[in-house]
Write a protein that holds these residues in place. Structure first.
Motif, PDB file in Angstrom:
ATOM      1  N   LYS A 179       0.830  -1.211   0.000  1.00  0.00           N
ATOM      2  CA  LYS A 179       0.000   0.000   0.000  1.00  0.00           C
ATOM      3  C   LYS A 179       0.856   1.249   0.000  1.00  0.00           C
ATOM      4  O   LYS A 179       0.518   2.251  -0.629  1.00  0.00           O
ATOM      5  N   ASN A 180       1.971   1.194   0.717  1.00  0.00           N
ATOM      6  CA  ASN A 180       2.822   2.383   0.799  1.00  0.00           C
ATOM      7  C   ASN A 180       3.436   2.699  -0.561  1.00  0.00           C
ATOM      8  O   ASN A 180       3.434   3.849  -1.001  1.00  0.00           O
ATOM      9  N   TYR A 181       3.945   1.671  -1.256  1.00  0.00           N
ATOM     10  CA  TYR A 181       4.527   1.917  -2.573  1.00  0.00           C
ATOM     11  C   TYR A 181       3.470   2.283  -3.584  1.00  0.00           C
ATOM     12  O   TYR A 181       3.708   3.027  -4.528  1.00  0.00           O
ATOM     13  N   ARG A 182       2.278   1.736  -3.359  1.00  0.00           N
ATOM     14  CA  ARG A 182       1.201   1.930  -4.312  1.00  0.00           C
ATOM     15  C   ARG A 182       0.877   3.404  -4.506  1.00  0.00           C
ATOM     16  O   ARG A 182       0.770   3.895  -5.630  1.00  0.00           O
ATOM     17  N   THR A 183       0.762   4.134  -3.411  1.00  0.00           N
ATOM     18  CA  THR A 183       0.441   5.554  -3.518  1.00  0.00           C
ATOM     19  C   THR A 183       1.588   6.325  -4.163  1.00  0.00           C
ATOM     20  O   THR A 183       1.365   7.224  -4.965  1.00  0.00           O
ATOM     21  N   GLN A 184       2.822   5.950  -3.803  1.00  0.00           N
ATOM     22  CA  GLN A 184       3.969   6.628  -4.417  1.00  0.00           C
ATOM     23  C   GLN A 184       3.974   6.435  -5.926  1.00  0.00           C
ATOM     24  O   GLN A 184       4.160   7.379  -6.690  1.00  0.00           O
ATOM     25  N   PHE A 185       3.769   5.180  -6.360  1.00  0.00           N
ATOM     26  CA  PHE A 185       3.831   4.895  -7.795  1.00  0.00           C
ATOM     27  C   PHE A 185       2.687   5.581  -8.524  1.00  0.00           C
ATOM     28  O   PHE A 185       2.851   6.092  -9.630  1.00  0.00           O
ATOM     29  N   GLN A 186       1.527   5.582  -7.871  1.00  0.00           N
ATOM     30  CA  GLN A 186       0.378   6.210  -8.501  1.00  0.00           C
ATOM     31  C   GLN A 186       0.635   7.693  -8.734  1.00  0.00           C
ATOM     32  O   GLN A 186       0.341   8.239  -9.787  1.00  0.00           O
ATOM     33  N   ASP A 187       1.232   8.317  -7.731  1.00  0.00           N
ATOM     34  CA  ASP A 187       1.537   9.735  -7.833  1.00  0.00           C
ATOM     35  C   ASP A 187       2.546   9.983  -8.951  1.00  0.00           C
ATOM     36  O   ASP A 187       2.398  10.912  -9.735  1.00  0.00           O
ATOM     37  N   LEU A 188       3.576   9.128  -9.014  1.00  0.00           N
ATOM     38  CA  LEU A 188       4.606   9.312 -10.038  1.00  0.00           C
ATOM     39  C   LEU A 188       4.054   9.047 -11.429  1.00  0.00           C
ATOM     40  O   LEU A 188       4.440   9.695 -12.402  1.00  0.00           O
ATOM     41  N   LEU A 197       9.119   5.477 -14.730  1.00  0.00           N
ATOM     42  CA  LEU A 197       8.945   4.939 -13.369  1.00  0.00           C
ATOM     43  C   LEU A 197       9.883   3.750 -13.146  1.00  0.00           C
ATOM     44  O   LEU A 197      10.563   3.664 -12.129  1.00  0.00           O
TER      45      LEU A 197
ATOM     46  N   TYR B 114      -6.519  -5.787  -2.605  1.00  0.00           N
ATOM     47  CA  TYR B 114      -6.037  -4.472  -3.043  1.00  0.00           C
ATOM     48  C   TYR B 114      -6.606  -3.998  -4.374  1.00  0.00           C
ATOM     49  O   TYR B 114      -6.396  -2.871  -4.753  1.00  0.00           O
ATOM     50  N   GLY B 119      -7.043   2.816  -4.081  1.00  0.00           N
ATOM     51  CA  GLY B 119      -5.631   2.957  -3.788  1.00  0.00           C
ATOM     52  C   GLY B 119      -5.134   4.383  -3.901  1.00  0.00           C
ATOM     53  O   GLY B 119      -3.945   4.626  -4.046  1.00  0.00           O
ATOM     54  N   GLY B 120      -6.046   5.326  -3.844  1.00  0.00           N
ATOM     55  CA  GLY B 120      -5.631   6.724  -3.886  1.00  0.00           C
ATOM     56  C   GLY B 120      -4.994   7.123  -2.574  1.00  0.00           C
ATOM     57  O   GLY B 120      -4.878   6.321  -1.659  1.00  0.00           O
ATOM     58  N   PRO B 121      -4.558   8.378  -2.476  1.00  0.00           N
ATOM     59  CA  PRO B 121      -3.965   8.837  -1.221  1.00  0.00           C
ATOM     60  C   PRO B 121      -4.968   8.741  -0.083  1.00  0.00           C
ATOM     61  O   PRO B 121      -6.177   8.877  -0.291  1.00  0.00           O
ATOM     62  N   LEU B 303      10.651   5.830  -3.044  1.00  0.00           N
ATOM     63  CA  LEU B 303      10.920   6.574  -4.268  1.00  0.00           C
ATOM     64  C   LEU B 303      10.587   8.041  -4.061  1.00  0.00           C
ATOM     65  O   LEU B 303      11.254   8.928  -4.569  1.00  0.00           O
ATOM     66  N   ASP B 304       9.502   8.261  -3.333  1.00  0.00           N
ATOM     67  CA  ASP B 304       9.136   9.628  -2.987  1.00  0.00           C
ATOM     68  C   ASP B 304       8.930   9.651  -1.468  1.00  0.00           C
ATOM     69  O   ASP B 304       7.850   9.326  -0.985  1.00  0.00           O
ATOM     70  N   ILE B 307       5.707  11.245   0.077  1.00  0.00           N
ATOM     71  CA  ILE B 307       4.446  10.491   0.002  1.00  0.00           C
ATOM     72  C   ILE B 307       4.508   9.254   0.893  1.00  0.00           C
ATOM     73  O   ILE B 307       3.545   8.925   1.587  1.00  0.00           O
ATOM     74  N   ALA B 308       5.668   8.597   0.910  1.00  0.00           N
ATOM     75  CA  ALA B 308       5.805   7.413   1.759  1.00  0.00           C
ATOM     76  C   ALA B 308       5.529   7.774   3.213  1.00  0.00           C
ATOM     77  O   ALA B 308       4.823   7.059   3.926  1.00  0.00           O
ATOM     78  N   GLU B 311       1.702   8.640   3.770  1.00  0.00           N
ATOM     79  CA  GLU B 311       0.844   7.453   3.800  1.00  0.00           C
ATOM     80  C   GLU B 311       1.087   6.642   5.073  1.00  0.00           C
ATOM     81  O   GLU B 311       0.153   6.197   5.724  1.00  0.00           O
ATOM     82  N   ASN B 315      -1.809   6.093   7.841  1.00  0.00           N
ATOM     83  CA  ASN B 315      -2.241   4.708   8.066  1.00  0.00           C
ATOM     84  C   ASN B 315      -1.989   4.282   9.504  1.00  0.00           C
ATOM     85  O   ASN B 315      -2.798   3.603  10.128  1.00  0.00           O
TER      86      ASN B 315
END
Lengths: 216, 323
Positions: A179-188, A197, B114, B119-121, B303-304, B307-308, B311, B315
């Motif tokens: 879930k944590n990577y999911r939001t990052q990837f979605q944003d990117l 990516l 999932y 899966g949005g913010p 990666l970012d 955002i990490a 989230e 959570n």
């Protein structure tokens, strides 16, 4: 540990436990296949860390490779990737999918290897197991005790694949990695193309591989 | 009339207080704890170990309920979140792994696949630019100031002192956890917090935490309740995400919660104000060892990182509201 317990009590406890273990051996404790698979893989990793070759910098690389292989065998990185990308997964071409899986699995493995560098084989306790009603998903809770006595809950979510149970998500402190990577990837992916990516993930994985962890 | 009434009530209160302290003193004299006062103990550590051991045997009328509420020697968390069984104290097989005897199988259908949730913010972030600025500022502060200074602190202080101060801080914030447990109608949890506070305060003035080894009648969130969680339990959403300088990630609700908690924080009332603030800051700084590695870990594999962090923080808070 701060607490020096009562010795007599401890001896009694351990005696009782030995009896219980013996009894368990006789009664053959029933454990789910997922649990046995996870326990076996954690055991493999622990024995690799305890290998003297691991503490020797010259031979460390080969042991790291060995651990990476253990992880690759027990984790299902295609499941990891598709879950992390969610709806975006379908937009990736077959080629992009495979290079994404390769890059993302490297990122996860090098992160994992970086974490166990600071870990000296402290005990891992397997706790509760939660199973979905269909029986095709399960979550096994473990507790890692660090040297300073801190307990970190780490749960593994698993599903059956190829006759074995594979890990498809890891929850550290109850926070899902996927879930944590999911939001990052979605944003990117809002601004980047899939290839960009993948390139970023690859670059991050390479940084981690060379120990260029931003943390240190 | 009014005046006499007040004096009578005050006298009764005063008498009760003196009596309770007298009782406490007599009890301590005759309790196993008295050997703690005897000389011939070596280093401080040995004495603390003894105190911790003896504290397990304390049974005081003022601690009514402690023995009932905190009974056996293990910590009990909510199932599904963390379960540490008595395996904790058990000898570990050479493999380092415990056998299966610790686990139960619990049915669960929330192991999400999932693909159902978008899966949005998890939180609205209208001030992203502003937040990112403070995130970078904090990052520089953590990496180039807090981390090196903390390493220096670690070099000059023994571990037992750092954990002792952490325990003391945690114990001092008991009113926050107690009040918020009550506000969330978790009366048994409030009782547990109260018993823990009594036990820890009486055996070590809060510098040790023997109560953490006791099993509780209800699962109690080890991090404790706070007003942000209370507002969440009452049904309030987070509002926008906010990053504060030095303090880090927060949301509108959590900010209100932090301010609310100040009123239950004894250090907030300490006089003179600068001494209270300095103590609070020292104690917060001393607590960094649990925060800094987590932050650096998160940053190292993201990666970012912005955002990490967002989230993970939201959570994490949401989970605590549910617990």
């Amino acid at each position: 540990m701060l607490l020096g317990g009562c010795k007599v009590k401890k001896t009694c406890c351990s005696l009782l436990l030995v009896c219980l273990f013996l009894l368990g051996g006789v009664l053959t404790v029933k454990a789910s296949p997922a649990r046995m698979s996870l326990e076996a893989s954690l055991d493999e990793v622990l024995s690799a860390i305890k290998d003297p070759a691991y503490s020797n910098p010259a031979t460390r690389q080969s042991v790291r490779k060995k651990i990476a292989n253990i992880v690759k065998r027990h984790f299902d990185f295609v499941e990891f990737s598709s879950r992390t990308l969610g709806q975006n997964w379908t937009a990736f071409s077959a080629e992009q999918k495979s290079s994404f899986v390769a890059a993302f699995s490297d990122l996860l493995i090098y992160t994992y290897l970086g974490k166990i560098d600071g870990y000296n084989g402290e005990k891992i306790i397997l706790g509760n197991e939660r199973v979905s009603s269909k029986g095709n998903r399960c979550e096994i809770a473990t507790t890692v005790t660090l040297q300073n006595g801190k307990k970190i809950p780490v749960s593994y979510r698993m599903l059956p694949k190829d006759g074995d149970w594979k890990v498809y998500d890891v929850l550290v402190e109850n926070i899902s990695l996927v879930k944590n990577y999911r939001t990052q990837f979605q944003d990117l992916l809002r601004t980047d193309k899939p290839d960009a990516l993948i390139a970023r993930i690859r670059a991050k994985a390479n940084d981690l591989e060379q120990g260029k962890n931003a943390a240190h | 009339m009014q005046h006499t009434k007040y004096t009578a009530a005050y006298r009764i209160l005063f008498f009760a207080r003196v009596l309770s302290f007298l009782l406490l003193f007599i009890q301590l004299l005759f309790s196993p704890c008295r050997s703690f006062a005897e000389p011939n103990h070596g280093p401080v550590e040995v004495r603390i170990r003894q105190a911790l051991f003896l504290a397990e045997g304390i049974d005081h009328p003022l601690l009514f309920g402690v023995q009932r509420i905190l009974t056996s020697t293990d910590v009990h968390f909510k199932p599904g979140a963390i379960t540490v069984s008595d395996a904790d104290k058990a000898p570990v097989p050479p493999s380092g792994l415990r056998g299966m005897s610790a686990g139960d199988t619990v049915p669960a259908d929330d192991l999400d696949d999932y693909d159902t949730d978008g899966g949005g913010p998890v939180i609205a972030d209208p001030f992203e630019g502003w937040n990112r600025f403070w995130f970078r500022f904090n990052d520089g502060f953590y990496v180039y100031v807090a981390d090196p200074v903390y390493r220096g602190w670690k070099a000059v202080t023994p571990e037992i002192m750092r954990t002792g101060l952490q325990n003391f801080f945690h114990n001092a914030l008991f009113p926050v956890r107690f009040v918020n447990s009550l506000l969330q109608f978790k009366f048994k949890a409030a009782g547990v917090e109260f018993s823990r506070f009594m036990l820890n305060t009486m055996c070590s003035a809060g510098f040790a935490n023997p109560a953490s080894k006791k099993k509780t009648i209800v699962p109690v969130d080890p991090a404790g309740e706070d007003f942000g969680q209370t507002l969440g339990v009452w049904g309030l959403g987070h509002g926008p995400y906010i990053v504060w300088p030095f303090l880090g990630p927060s949301s509108l609700r959590e900010t209100v919660g932090r301010i609310g908690d100040l009123f239950a924080d004894p250090l907030f009332y300490a006089q003179p104000w600068w001494a209270g603030t300095a103590t609070a800051m020292t104690l917060r700084f001393n607590n960094l060892d649990s925060v800094l590695p987590l932050y650096l870990d998160l940053k190292g594999s993201a990666l970012d990182p912005y955002i990490a962090m967002r989230e993970a923080y939201i959570n994490y808070r949401n989970l605590h509201v549910k617990q």
